[in-house]
Design a protein around this motif. Structure first.
Motif, PDB file in Angstrom:
ATOM      1  N   ILE A  83       2.321   6.760   1.703  1.00  0.00           N
ATOM      2  CA  ILE A  83       0.636   7.217   2.153  1.00  0.00           C
ATOM      3  C   ILE A  83       0.084   8.882   2.445  1.00  0.00           C
ATOM      4  O   ILE A  83       0.643   9.573   3.693  1.00  0.00           O
ATOM      5  CB  ILE A  83      -0.011   6.644   3.531  1.00  0.00           C
ATOM      6  N   LEU A 110       0.891  -0.891  -0.244  1.00  0.00           N
ATOM      7  CA  LEU A 110       0.148   0.062  -0.324  1.00  0.00           C
ATOM      8  C   LEU A 110       1.331   1.424   0.340  1.00  0.00           C
ATOM      9  O   LEU A 110       0.088   2.459  -0.456  1.00  0.00           O
ATOM     10  CB  LEU A 110      -1.112   0.265   1.319  1.00  0.00           C
ATOM     11  N   SER A 111       2.064   1.169   0.701  1.00  0.00           N
ATOM     12  CA  SER A 111       2.685   2.720   0.458  1.00  0.00           C
ATOM     13  C   SER A 111       4.297   2.293  -0.475  1.00  0.00           C
ATOM     14  O   SER A 111       4.958   1.499  -0.279  1.00  0.00           O
ATOM     15  CB  SER A 111       3.586   2.315   1.788  1.00  0.00           C
ATOM     16  N   GLN A 141      -8.816  -0.340   2.927  1.00  0.00           N
ATOM     17  CA  GLN A 141      -7.922  -0.929   2.896  1.00  0.00           C
ATOM     18  C   GLN A 141      -7.413  -0.951   4.809  1.00  0.00           C
ATOM     19  O   GLN A 141      -7.630  -2.362   4.884  1.00  0.00           O
ATOM     20  CB  GLN A 141      -6.926  -0.876   2.025  1.00  0.00           C
ATOM     21  N   ARG A 177      -9.870   5.183  -0.782  1.00  0.00           N
ATOM     22  CA  ARG A 177      -9.027   3.490  -0.928  1.00  0.00           C
ATOM     23  C   ARG A 177      -8.035   3.116   0.020  1.00  0.00           C
ATOM     24  O   ARG A 177      -8.430   1.883   0.721  1.00  0.00           O
ATOM     25  CB  ARG A 177      -8.543   3.410  -2.370  1.00  0.00           C
ATOM     26  N   GLU A 178      -7.059   4.042   0.575  1.00  0.00           N
ATOM     27  CA  GLU A 178      -6.708   3.740   1.365  1.00  0.00           C
ATOM     28  C   GLU A 178      -7.323   3.622   2.417  1.00  0.00           C
ATOM     29  O   GLU A 178      -6.962   2.749   3.768  1.00  0.00           O
ATOM     30  CB  GLU A 178      -5.000   4.689   1.742  1.00  0.00           C
ATOM     31  N   TYR A 179      -8.127   4.045   3.243  1.00  0.00           N
ATOM     32  CA  TYR A 179      -8.986   4.172   4.331  1.00  0.00           C
ATOM     33  C   TYR A 179      -9.946   3.003   4.276  1.00  0.00           C
ATOM     34  O   TYR A 179      -9.338   2.265   5.061  1.00  0.00           O
ATOM     35  CB  TYR A 179      -9.632   5.894   4.240  1.00  0.00           C
ATOM     36  N   VAL A 236      -4.913   9.055   4.544  1.00  0.00           N
ATOM     37  CA  VAL A 236      -5.554   7.644   4.407  1.00  0.00           C
ATOM     38  C   VAL A 236      -7.138   7.912   4.842  1.00  0.00           C
ATOM     39  O   VAL A 236      -8.196   7.633   5.273  1.00  0.00           O
ATOM     40  CB  VAL A 236      -5.444   7.534   6.385  1.00  0.00           C
TER      41      VAL A 236
END
Lengths: 256, 256, 256, 256, 256, 256
Positions: free
Chosen positions: A74, A69-70, A84, A80-82, A77
């Motif tokens: 990142i 993810l990183s 995941q 999508r990142e939130y 957050v």
């Protein structure tokens, strides 16, 4: 196994520190704490909602992936990142990532796995695919030269769906020497040609690779980014099993 | 037409100078002198031996392409570069290149051409695809929403061979709003999702676009890098014809 | 000799790879293919139309120069670059370039050649002229100290025309220790003063060197950029001769 | 005049702030306090011991030069820098520097002064010599075309010693249009050729300018770095005189 | 002692060259000539008018400080820089600076001195505080664990005025292991926590260190930038004394 | 209020986009989704476990802080970052951050708030504290000059604990003009002196500010990083209240 022990062992085994300067991926533990226990691990090519959801279903302690993810941090957050990270946290699943260390490793890596799969003679293999101070592929010889179609057919068995392997058949009809960079390796075709191989295998192409292959006289196989990159994480799963930790492979082809 | 006049007119018409800072491609005259006459011009997507050979057969004065030979400078005139430049010189054919200016131009560009091809309402279109200070794509609405398969079929008619258009069908079944970046546009899917389009069309994908599309809920069509980028040079050919210069389109699909 | 063999030998002999990171010049083969044969070679200080025309007259296979055509890449093959490359290609002459490797080499380089010319004691010489990880000059002692005019007269014999050697006579009247950076070496006067030499010889000056020399108390000889840089290529010619390849030196002074 | 007033006026008059981003020279007050009075000013091309010593003899309050002491910062106040700064301080002389502002200024600058000297028609002049966002030279026409030797002779009158003006006579015999960048301007010959001038005048050359001039068909005059750069500071002296401050010009040719 | 000898000895003893790439401070001689004699030396934490004035009163030949005047170059010798340099020059006092070499040195450095002061067991100490290729602090154990207040009281004896030592008491009540970076060391708290120390001592804080300490569970002592950095220069004074040069310590606390 | 509306309004009101290029902080929504509703908001200076825990107790929907979690990207979601983000997520609290926009804003910002607090005449205020293209402080005049102690006493009322305000009393006894940069503003003392103010107020110092203040003759007040930076978020709370959203201020002084 204690999580801190587990992570330290993996970092050592995969030589994670050696790739820190050339890899945009933050390899090692990307999401998680280091004070739990690791009893079950899922491995997958991609860290994404699709694979995280399956990891949750299978109730594992840690998800180990090739793509994380990183990539250089990142920024926020959100989106999508939130989703995941929230899914991982609420299920108490940590995320361990190994990108270039799992491409270039000469026994465990994706290229090594693909070399095994197409029967490149182990004694003939050399490091290939320079990226700064490391290499991310391999190069070697078949015991006997074979027809282009033979390699193509072999590579097509990597796919469980009807995805075909694309061939740019500009090299010799009969293939003996092969260079491999899995995933997105088009930028290494020049290096392949400079080492005089008959063929170059990578995952996905770029428009420019067509004319390069044609003019360099090298046959190129585009075998799929996903399809060429399941070897590394499955190899690692075997190692983790040998430490007494249960593992499971989450297969989620992308068709790319 | 005098070559200097021809080149100055093209540079002006395509607003070449505006893209100088963001484009690695050295747009404008890449190989040639400016003291000849231009009576016949060939246009093609790629500058490569395959297209140069056809340009020689067709006995043109200048080859105009979307992808050229100099991306931030030619380090050495050896190997492929030697062969390409030597062929151009010995046939006295000059090379004019227009990369990003031919992607982003709102009437002449590749994205504009593809928008026409799929009937995006001209009045609904806005610039899309930010790259530094310029844009390289477009975005708009169909007059009526249509099924995913309808778009797919339409895009497949871009191909004369059996190459299929890959679809990542993660958006709504019925598509009305569409963003386009031709060629290799995967990095603009985020921007497409932020503008709430139903679908995003680009040429070639990257592994990561699968999970991005899935999690962003946008349908992605991968219609082929080559197939989505013939519009620009053909548009320019029409303009050049209008100046009284004979033109010819060299079609050499790459299957990528 | 096969061209590939010829080039590999030269690259090895001149340690070309060691200078790759500090030299803007793309050393090694700059224009050409590697699949011909090399029977005759011309050497010259500059790659330019003047020397290329003479190389064509003398019907050589390869031109080897100290100053080449690609300094960090050729942006466009137009104007002067077009004419130079076109002339080389139509006469089937390749271009091999050796810039810093031919300045700093302790036996073959320009500084070494000039040190021989003015009789610096070979045993007294040390590397001089730091540029990143390499050195591009040399430093040493005369067996006996001599008058400034003696050095000046000796350096003036480098010139066949009436060009004079400019002297900034700010050091001691009698000179024993000398540092040399050929060509455009004004930036190394500080290093010369720090090593306490009596005099510094370079090719061409810059305005600031006058006051630096005056305040540092070092005599500076500006002996001509061209005149101080013929040694390297002539040394290489001798080596090439020893490989059984015919050589010729193209002398084209610039007066600079 | 109060020193603070003097400095602010000069900064404004010379548009010093406009050159801050492109000039390595720290223009404006380089050494000094701003709380004294300025009654007498010496101007010179170079800030160096030779000119500082004369400024001390002439008992001025401030020395104004084209070339200063701080080029991107003074790392250590040792050696030459110690001696120069110590001399200024103990004599209570401040140092004001104007580098690129005094090259490019269209009335006061060095190029403008040289254009006057050779009688370029004032109405025909345009800015020339791009350096980032500013220009540092000028370009224009003579009222009547003249022979190369006429220009050369005129330029030789800049020198009080026997230094000759070097000519690279590769342009037309008869000269009408001329571009000028004083000092070290060899890098702008390309721009000069692109604007189709007959001749280019600069101060000092570089080896590469010979072949460039030859192939571009432009006559180049190398009139001396020092000799071409006395105009700017002398123009400023006139302005300062008009403010009621006494001025003196320190002439110290370098022969370069 | 001859000044050149003095400087060379100091540079060697402090390993000045090893810090050149990571330190913005130009270590070594910052202001001065190298041709005098050094009979008396003053040492101080800061080079500033306050300490220079005292150095002048005490009639020394050289002032040696931890914080100097040139941090990456002195842009202009005006204002404060003019006054400082002018005072040094008119009193004929040279300035020698040792910044990071005097932080990280394992016997002479500030951290080593502070470690002595609080009785960290010498055998238990290891290098700490990574900055590029060097370290600038140290880490070790007390022979017996002590209360937080004990350390605090000990550190308060560093101050002669009523300045208090600020404590962020988020670690264990009883302290045994301690990491030290003197001066402004807040950025190394993470490294301290990663090595599991009970407490971290530095000079001055930054707002963010409060929450970091609280969440990492490490006690932080902010003992004063000045107060923690007198050790290094006083150690050097002892060495210089042993060379037969008279020394004096200029104490000028800043309360920071 | 819908969260997307809330965020868009805040971004507009604070001119968030204008600071994107100069601020390492990723301003705007740092952690959260944009599809909820915002009924209650907590504001605080720092995003940290201490303030997050209180936000959870107070059961808010969003935490708005001046100092956030992402400074140029979060490399890994581990350790402190894991704990902070996990706490926010499990309590369904989003995090909105406004760093430089809340320093420099001329009505809402921290400097403006502090200027109000010490009664700087509103009509006399000008922007101060240049950072690239923005300013982050302000400057103005008191209606009547006051003694240093008066300002000090007024600033000490910012603190609820016994923390004192540190004064470097090097300016005039009587203070009328004042420049302010809240937080860590030591680097702007030079700009303050150049605008001739009597005093400069900032939050926390650095060792170098002592001698700078002494030599520039400016009085410096170090009023506390935390204490000088509560104004901005409390101003924003008032605005948010006016939108019909309930707010609460979380006060957690750091003593720094």
């Amino acid at each position: 196994m204690e999580e801190q022990t587990f992570i330290t062992r993996l970092d050592d085994r995969l030589d994670t520190a050696a790739y820190a300067d050339v890899d945009a991926s933050m390899n090692g533990l990307q999401v998680g704490t280091t004070n739990g226990h690791i009893n079950t691990v899922a491995v997958a090519v991609d860290a994404a909602m699709a694979t995280i959801d399956i990891a949750i279903e299978r109730d594992v302690d840690l998800l180990l992936t090739h793509h994380g993810l990183s990539w250089g941090g990142i920024d926020r957050v959100t989106g999508r990142e939130y989703a995941q990270i929230e899914s991982l946290m609420s299920a108490d699943i940590d995320l361990y990532v190994s990108h270039l260390p799992l491409d270039g490793h000469c026994q465990l890596g994706n290229a090594a796995g693909l070399a095994d799969y197409i029967d490149l003679n182990p004694d003939s293999r050399t490091a290939f695919g320079e990226l700064g101070s490391v290499t991310i592929g391999c190069r070697g010889y078949l015991d006997d030269s074979v027809a282009t179609e033979t390699i193509q057919s072999r590579l097509e068995t990597l796919h469980t769906d009807d995805q075909s392997v694309q061939v740019l058949p500009f090299g010799p009809d009969s293939i003996e020497s092969i260079a491999i960079v899995t995933g997105s390796g088009a930028d290494w075709l020049d290096e392949a040609a400079a080492t005089d191989v008959d063929a170059f295998i990578t995952g996905e192409g770029k428009q420019k690779i067509y004319h390069e292959a044609r003019e360099l006289g090298v046959t190129v196989f585009l075998a799929g980014h996903y399809a060429t990159e399941t070897f590394g994480v499955r190899h690692v799963a075997e190692i983790i099993e040998s430490w007494g930790v249960e593992t499971t492979f989450i297969n989620h082809p992308t068709g790319l």
